[in-house]
Write an enzyme that holds these catalytic residues in place. Structure first.
Site, mmCIF file in Angstrom:
data_model
loop_
_atom_site.group_PDB
_atom_site.id
_atom_site.type_symbol
_atom_site.label_atom_id
_atom_site.label_comp_id
_atom_site.label_asym_id
_atom_site.label_seq_id
_atom_site.Cartn_x
_atom_site.Cartn_y
_atom_site.Cartn_z
ATOM 1 N N LYS A 77 0.870 -1.175 0.000
ATOM 2 C CA LYS A 77 0.000 0.000 0.000
ATOM 3 C C LYS A 77 0.899 1.215 0.000
ATOM 4 O O LYS A 77 2.017 1.170 0.509
ATOM 5 C CB LYS A 77 -0.851 0.013 1.275
ATOM 6 C CG LYS A 77 -2.071 0.899 1.189
ATOM 7 C CD LYS A 77 -3.266 0.168 0.612
ATOM 8 C CE LYS A 77 -4.481 1.055 0.541
ATOM 9 N NZ LYS A 77 -5.679 0.316 0.123
ATOM 10 N N GLY A 176 -24.289 4.016 -0.582
ATOM 11 C CA GLY A 176 -23.356 4.570 -1.557
ATOM 12 C C GLY A 176 -23.150 3.587 -2.687
ATOM 13 O O GLY A 176 -24.072 2.837 -3.053
HETATM 14 P P1 NAD Z 1 -19.485 5.441 -0.683
HETATM 15 O O1 NAD Z 1 -18.808 6.640 -0.135
HETATM 16 O O2 NAD Z 1 -19.989 5.434 -2.091
HETATM 17 O O3 NAD Z 1 -20.732 5.048 0.259
HETATM 18 C C1 NAD Z 1 -20.722 5.111 1.627
HETATM 19 C C2 NAD Z 1 -22.112 5.579 2.057
HETATM 20 O O4 NAD Z 1 -22.210 5.454 3.477
HETATM 21 C C3 NAD Z 1 -22.379 7.054 1.720
HETATM 22 O O5 NAD Z 1 -23.624 7.143 1.040
HETATM 23 C C4 NAD Z 1 -22.416 7.739 3.088
HETATM 24 O O6 NAD Z 1 -23.314 8.837 3.129
HETATM 25 C C5 NAD Z 1 -22.893 6.603 3.955
HETATM 26 N N1 NAD Z 1 -22.601 6.730 5.385
HETATM 27 C C6 NAD Z 1 -21.520 7.260 5.986
HETATM 28 N N2 NAD Z 1 -21.632 7.155 7.313
HETATM 29 C C7 NAD Z 1 -22.809 6.540 7.560
HETATM 30 C C8 NAD Z 1 -23.483 6.141 8.744
HETATM 31 N N3 NAD Z 1 -22.967 6.356 9.954
HETATM 32 N N4 NAD Z 1 -24.687 5.539 8.627
HETATM 33 C C9 NAD Z 1 -25.231 5.316 7.399
HETATM 34 N N5 NAD Z 1 -24.625 5.668 6.248
HETATM 35 C C10 NAD Z 1 -23.427 6.267 6.333
HETATM 36 O O7 NAD Z 1 -18.457 4.236 -0.443
HETATM 37 P P2 NAD Z 1 -18.480 2.786 -1.101
HETATM 38 O O8 NAD Z 1 -17.542 2.769 -2.251
HETATM 39 O O9 NAD Z 1 -19.892 2.323 -1.274
HETATM 40 O O10 NAD Z 1 -17.793 1.951 0.071
HETATM 41 C C11 NAD Z 1 -18.517 1.598 1.237
HETATM 42 C C12 NAD Z 1 -17.606 0.813 2.176
HETATM 43 O O11 NAD Z 1 -17.110 -0.338 1.506
HETATM 44 C C13 NAD Z 1 -16.358 1.581 2.639
HETATM 45 O O12 NAD Z 1 -16.047 1.162 3.948
HETATM 46 C C14 NAD Z 1 -15.286 1.109 1.675
HETATM 47 O O13 NAD Z 1 -13.994 1.223 2.238
HETATM 48 C C15 NAD Z 1 -15.680 -0.340 1.508
HETATM 49 N N6 NAD Z 1 -15.207 -0.959 0.271
HETATM 50 C C16 NAD Z 1 -15.594 -0.475 -0.945
HETATM 51 C C17 NAD Z 1 -15.151 -1.086 -2.109
HETATM 52 C C18 NAD Z 1 -15.596 -0.599 -3.463
HETATM 53 O O14 NAD Z 1 -15.434 -1.333 -4.433
HETATM 54 N N7 NAD Z 1 -16.179 0.578 -3.572
HETATM 55 C C19 NAD Z 1 -14.295 -2.206 -2.039
HETATM 56 C C20 NAD Z 1 -13.926 -2.697 -0.784
HETATM 57 C C21 NAD Z 1 -14.399 -2.066 0.362
#
Ligand code: NAD
Length: 342
Positions: A77, A176
């Site tokens: 990383k 999200g």
């Molecule tokens: P994103 O930012 O698109 O979505 C996250 C959502 O969570 C947002 O809509 C935000 O408003 C909401 N949120 C934040 N705090 C909150 C709370 N306390 N209660 C309810 N909702 C809340 O992010 P994403 O890409 O969908 O990723 C979501 C999670 O998955 C993250 O932890 C990310 O690290 C993990 N992740 C994502 C991917 C990927 O492919 N995008 C891969 C591995 C892990």
């Protein structure tokens, strides 16, 4: 450029580099299974020590994630310490690319928090050791959500005897990228879904599109559900929230869901089956790796679907060995690493 090697026991190589506004760190945790893969994070850190901690923790996490995803890839990383004001973003990424290039292909980077496919395009002009460029797979979220869905099915099968989610109620925290895709898959499979997001408009839009119930961000923990799917932030499984959960299974896409070392035991004590986050959310990494390895979309999808069997196996192992699911996952990784090292 000023480049400094830092010796950290347990890490193969850690490099800190500075060049004008640029200040970055690359941590290669392990190449036992192959080239170290892991993204570049751009973040405002209070001090270099915080950035180093982050790079070490995240690179080790990538070794575990990649190993249990069945990839012939190690873990690394990198982080760029964001200056107070970024005057020349491209210059930052060109400098970072030179550091990545210096590692001679032992580490391949991609986008992460704070970085974009366009930043990877900038880096790709300097070094070939970059994935996640704008002409690539694009948004990994649908693949991540697919893997979460398969992990969820395996955990449901473990808890209830059958992996059918039709008629079950799933509480999805965060609508999200990943959460919204997961809601779609769950609805297609006939599950009842309840969603929540701190962004109420986003939750309402997803609820309307997929015909789900919405509750407030705080109320999602109390929803009478079979499955709780965390798809927002890390640290949300903790001493306050675990006692509120009404679900028997936790499976979601968020990273680092357990806040501290005791939270896995807290879930188990309440009879809640937990699909370890780094196993469940590996679909994006698997697909990114597959693209580099020249897999077809069908081959990528099959490898993402295999997350189901990994979760099934580790949950069985946790039961038979009397250990927690995340401990079973870690053991499976450590065995794979030990076998690779011979
Ligand atoms: P994103 O930012 O698109 O979505 C996250 C959502 O969570 C947002 O809509 C935000 O408003 C909401 N949120 C934040 N705090 C909150 C709370 N306390 N209660 C309810 N909702 C809340 O992010 P994403 O890409 O969908 O990723 C979501 C999670 O998955 C993250 O932890 C990310 O690290 C993990 N992740 C994502 C991917 C990927 O492919 N995008 C891969 C591995 C892990």
């Amino acid at each position: 450029m000023d480049v400094r090697e830092v010796q950290v026991p347990g890490w193969e190589r850690v490099v800190v580099a500075r060049d004008g506004e640029y200040h970055g760190i690359v941590a290669v945790h392990s190449t036992a299974l192959g080239t170290a893969l892991g993204g570049t994070r751009l973040w405002r850190y209070a001090a270099e020590a915080d950035a180093l901690d982050d790079a070490l923790r995240l690179s080790r996490g990538m070794t575990y994630k990649n190993a249990l995803a069945g990839l012939d890839a190690g873990g690394g990383k990198s982080v760029i310490l964001a200056p107070a004001r970024i005057d020349d973003r491209a210059a930052l990424f060109r400098a970072h690319a030179r550091v990545v290039d210096m590692l001679g292909g032992t580490y391949i980077t991609a986008e992460d928090v704070g970085t974009t496919p366009a930043d990877m395009d900038t880096m790709a002009a300097v070094t070939p050791h970059v994935a996640g460029v704008s002409s690539g797979i694009g948004d990994p979220s649908p693949h991540t959500a697919r893997g979460v869905f398969r992990a969820l099915q395996a955990a449901v099968a473990h808890r209830f005897g059958a992996g059918e989610v039709a008629g079950m109620t799933v509480a999805v925290q965060g609508t999200g990228n990943v959460g919204a895709w997961l809601v779609r898959l769950l609805r297609e499979a006939g599950a009842n879904v309840v969603v929540a997001d701190v962004d109420a408009d986003r939750a309402a839009a997803v609820a309307e599109e997929h015909g789900t119930r919405v509750v407030s961000a705080d109320a999602i923990y109390d929803v009478e559900a079979d499955v709780f799917a965390p798809c927002a932030l890390g640290g949300i499984l903790n001493v306050e929230t675990i006692s509120r959960l009404r679900a028997s299974v936790v499976a979601g896409g968020a990273n680092n869901q357990l806040r501290d070392a005791d939270d896995g035991a807290r879930l188990a004590a309440r009879g809640i089956v937990y699909a370890p986050d780094y196993v469940a959310n590996a679909g994006g990494v698997i697909t990114g790796y597959g693209e580099m390895a020249g897999w077809t979309p069908a081959q990528c999808a099959a490898r993402v679907d295999a997350i189901h069997d990994t979760v099934r196996d580790l949950l069985r192992r946790a039961d038979t060995s009397g250990i927690l699911p995340h401990e079973a996952a870690d053991r499976m990784v450590e065995e794979r690493l030990a076998a690779a090292k011979g």
